[in-house]
Write a protein that holds these residues in place. Structure first.
Motif, PDB file in Angstrom:
ATOM      1  N   ASN A  64     -18.638 -22.514 -11.860  1.00 46.63           N
ATOM      2  CA  ASN A  64     -19.353 -23.450 -12.722  1.00 46.63           C
ATOM      3  C   ASN A  64     -20.387 -24.279 -11.963  1.00 46.63           C
ATOM      4  N   VAL A  67     -23.360 -22.084 -12.172  1.00 48.79           N
ATOM      5  CA  VAL A  67     -23.900 -22.119 -13.536  1.00 48.79           C
ATOM      6  C   VAL A  67     -24.728 -23.387 -13.718  1.00 48.79           C
ATOM      7  N   GLN A  68     -24.206 -24.530 -13.297  1.00 47.69           N
ATOM      8  CA  GLN A  68     -24.940 -25.788 -13.411  1.00 47.69           C
ATOM      9  C   GLN A  68     -26.233 -25.748 -12.595  1.00 47.69           C
ATOM     10  N   TYR A  98     -12.836 -20.275 -10.035  1.00 46.70           N
ATOM     11  CA  TYR A  98     -13.327 -20.180 -11.407  1.00 46.70           C
ATOM     12  C   TYR A  98     -12.476 -21.127 -12.240  1.00 46.70           C
ATOM     13  N   ASN A  99     -13.108 -22.146 -12.789  1.00 43.04           N
ATOM     14  CA  ASN A  99     -12.398 -23.187 -13.533  1.00 43.04           C
ATOM     15  C   ASN A  99     -11.268 -23.784 -12.696  1.00 43.04           C
TER      16      ASN A  99
END
Length: 150
Positions: A64, A67-68, A98-99
């Protein structure tokens, strides 16, 4: 004059950095991100390794985070980041979470792999950024570990 203004705008917006990656021997820094230069097995204690290598102001990077970064800086910014972390070639890969999780099964651990919009037919992607510029996979083996400043 116009090209100078565009360049200055990109630098000031943070999309491009004029600072090159810095190699510290056992890790490379590029902006707030880092990567180990050594490879580690999938079941190694990534959190402890990042603390030992980078210090307490870093943690294992998460999908993430990338992604950001992509959402803020776009494809060209993400390519520059990957190149700065020496993930510049097709199928270069490194461990990340991941998460907040390291693995999706007992023996398959998450990693980011660069595909330059050409994902291999055998690759099972959990997620993708920019139509397979990079993909999230899971497997085992030895890879470098991605880090980010807290």
């Amino acid at each position: 004059m116009v090209s100078s203004m565009i360049f200055l705008t990109l630098v000031l917006s943070g999309c491009f950095t004029t600072n090159p990656p810095t190699n510290h021997g056992n890790y490379i820094l590029y902006g707030n991100f880092g990567i180990t230069t050594d490879k580690y097995k999938e079941d190694a204690n990534w959190d402890q390794i990042i603390q030992n290598v980078f210090g307490s102001s870093y943690r294992v990077a998460d999908w993430n985070d990338f992604v950001q970064y992509y959402n803020k800086y776009g494809e060209s910014g993400l390519i520059q980041l990957l190149d700065g972390l020496q993930l510049s070639d097709y199928q270069d890969a490194a461990w990340l979470k991941y998460n907040g999780q390291s693995n999706d099964t007992d023996d398959r651990y998450y990693y980011l792999e660069r595909h330059n919009h050409n994902i291999p037919s055998y690759f099972a992607a959990f997620a993708t950024i920019d139509n397979h510029l990079v993909d999230l996979g899971s497997w085992w083996g030895e890879r470098k570990i991605l880090a980010i400043k807290k």
